[in-house]
Design a protein around this motif. Sequence first.
Motif, mmCIF file in Angstrom:
data_model
loop_
_atom_site.group_PDB
_atom_site.id
_atom_site.type_symbol
_atom_site.label_atom_id
_atom_site.label_comp_id
_atom_site.label_asym_id
_atom_site.label_seq_id
_atom_site.Cartn_x
_atom_site.Cartn_y
_atom_site.Cartn_z
ATOM 1 N N GLY A 14 -50.827 -64.303 -68.938
ATOM 2 C CA GLY A 14 -51.986 -64.121 -69.818
ATOM 3 C C GLY A 14 -51.562 -63.731 -71.222
ATOM 4 N N GLY A 15 -50.570 -62.862 -71.327
ATOM 5 C CA GLY A 15 -50.050 -62.467 -72.639
ATOM 6 C C GLY A 15 -49.448 -63.640 -73.385
ATOM 7 N N LEU A 16 -48.707 -64.483 -72.682
ATOM 8 C CA LEU A 16 -48.134 -65.672 -73.317
ATOM 9 C C LEU A 16 -49.224 -66.607 -73.820
ATOM 10 C CD1 LEU A 16 -45.127 -66.436 -70.949
ATOM 11 C CD2 LEU A 16 -45.032 -65.626 -73.312
ATOM 12 N N LEU A 17 -50.290 -66.743 -73.052
ATOM 13 C CA LEU A 17 -51.407 -67.582 -73.493
ATOM 14 C C LEU A 17 -52.063 -67.006 -74.748
ATOM 15 C CD1 LEU A 17 -53.077 -68.563 -70.099
ATOM 16 C CD2 LEU A 17 -51.875 -70.060 -71.682
ATOM 17 N N LEU A 18 -52.205 -65.696 -74.819
ATOM 18 C CA LEU A 18 -52.779 -65.071 -76.011
ATOM 19 C C LEU A 18 -51.900 -65.282 -77.234
ATOM 20 C CD1 LEU A 18 -54.200 -61.705 -74.628
ATOM 21 C CD2 LEU A 18 -55.475 -63.644 -75.523
ATOM 22 N N VAL A 19 -50.595 -65.146 -77.052
ATOM 23 C CA VAL A 19 -49.672 -65.360 -78.175
ATOM 24 C C VAL A 19 -49.735 -66.805 -78.642
ATOM 25 C CG1 VAL A 19 -47.221 -65.424 -78.803
ATOM 26 C CG2 VAL A 19 -48.150 -63.454 -77.578
ATOM 27 N N ALA A 20 -49.771 -67.743 -77.708
ATOM 28 C CA ALA A 20 -49.857 -69.157 -78.085
ATOM 29 C C ALA A 20 -51.172 -69.440 -78.793
ATOM 30 C CB ALA A 20 -49.718 -70.045 -76.852
ATOM 31 N N LEU A 157 -48.597 -77.870 -76.984
ATOM 32 C CA LEU A 157 -47.495 -78.092 -76.053
ATOM 33 C C LEU A 157 -47.120 -76.796 -75.333
ATOM 34 C CD1 LEU A 157 -45.287 -79.920 -74.883
ATOM 35 C CD2 LEU A 157 -43.873 -79.309 -76.841
ATOM 36 N N VAL A 158 -47.015 -75.702 -76.075
ATOM 37 C CA VAL A 158 -46.651 -74.419 -75.467
ATOM 38 C C VAL A 158 -47.702 -73.987 -74.451
ATOM 39 C CG1 VAL A 158 -46.378 -71.954 -75.964
ATOM 40 C CG2 VAL A 158 -45.190 -73.634 -77.361
ATOM 41 N N VAL A 163 -49.369 -73.123 -68.876
ATOM 42 C CA VAL A 163 -50.363 -73.326 -67.817
ATOM 43 C C VAL A 163 -49.760 -74.090 -66.644
ATOM 44 C CG1 VAL A 163 -52.527 -74.520 -67.244
ATOM 45 C CG2 VAL A 163 -52.361 -73.153 -69.332
ATOM 46 N N LEU A 164 -49.008 -75.142 -66.907
ATOM 47 C CA LEU A 164 -48.420 -75.931 -65.819
ATOM 48 C C LEU A 164 -47.397 -75.132 -65.024
ATOM 49 C CD1 LEU A 164 -48.048 -79.447 -67.466
ATOM 50 C CD2 LEU A 164 -49.653 -78.741 -65.702
ATOM 51 N N PHE A 165 -46.498 -74.421 -65.704
ATOM 52 C CA PHE A 165 -45.509 -73.626 -64.985
ATOM 53 C C PHE A 165 -46.172 -72.467 -64.251
ATOM 54 C CE2 PHE A 165 -42.366 -75.749 -67.705
ATOM 55 C CZ PHE A 165 -41.426 -76.082 -66.744
ATOM 56 N N GLY A 166 -47.203 -71.894 -64.850
ATOM 57 C CA GLY A 166 -47.935 -70.828 -64.168
ATOM 58 C C GLY A 166 -48.631 -71.334 -62.921
ATOM 59 N N ALA A 167 -49.227 -72.517 -63.011
ATOM 60 C CA ALA A 167 -49.895 -73.104 -61.852
ATOM 61 C C ALA A 167 -48.882 -73.440 -60.763
ATOM 62 C CB ALA A 167 -50.670 -74.353 -62.262
ATOM 63 N N ALA A 168 -47.709 -73.968 -61.142
ATOM 64 C CA ALA A 168 -46.671 -74.283 -60.157
ATOM 65 C C ALA A 168 -46.177 -73.006 -59.479
ATOM 66 C CB ALA A 168 -45.509 -75.014 -60.828
#
Length: 177
Positions: A14-20, A157-158, A163-168
């Motif tokens: 979630g933090g990575l998504l906020l930064v992106a 892209l980020v 999201v894809l790696f998190g879902a995997a």
Amino acid sequence: MTFVHRHWRLALVGGLLLVAGAAVAPALAANGTVSIVDKEFQPATIVVAQGDTVTWNVAKAVGEPHSVTSGKSNEANAGSLFDSGIEALKDNGQTFAHTFKDAGTFDYFCKVHPAQMTGKVVVLAPGQSAPPAVQPPPSEVQTGIPAERRLLGAGILVVTLVVLFGAAWLYRRMNPA
């Protein structure tokens, strides 16, 4: 894996998504920039949407002051809409900004160099498109991809990769082999 570890990893994603998202948000703004290079406004004509802010910045100073003054130099009401003042734009990196609340075409000039430095801001109302004579579509070969678009593409892209790696990762945790 304990309950605390799972929540810690979800918080990290979630933090990575906020930064992106924070990195992409400035690229979504449609505000315009005009550079002052030597004794020239670049671009001389800029098209923005109603409510956008145009920022003039000194990119290459010549040791002389400049101004960004609304109107034309021979008009009595020159500077009535906006005026940076003469000393505000002298050195590299100095800026002046104005938000255009009304649609229309706004001429501007430099009080110090009125014959050489003139420009125009075309402010489009919502739903209005730029006339072809004002801003012809530049080819990608001439201009390259604008920095705003590169930043937006990198941000997308980020976010997609996270999201894809998190879902995997989540799928692997929920479905052990």
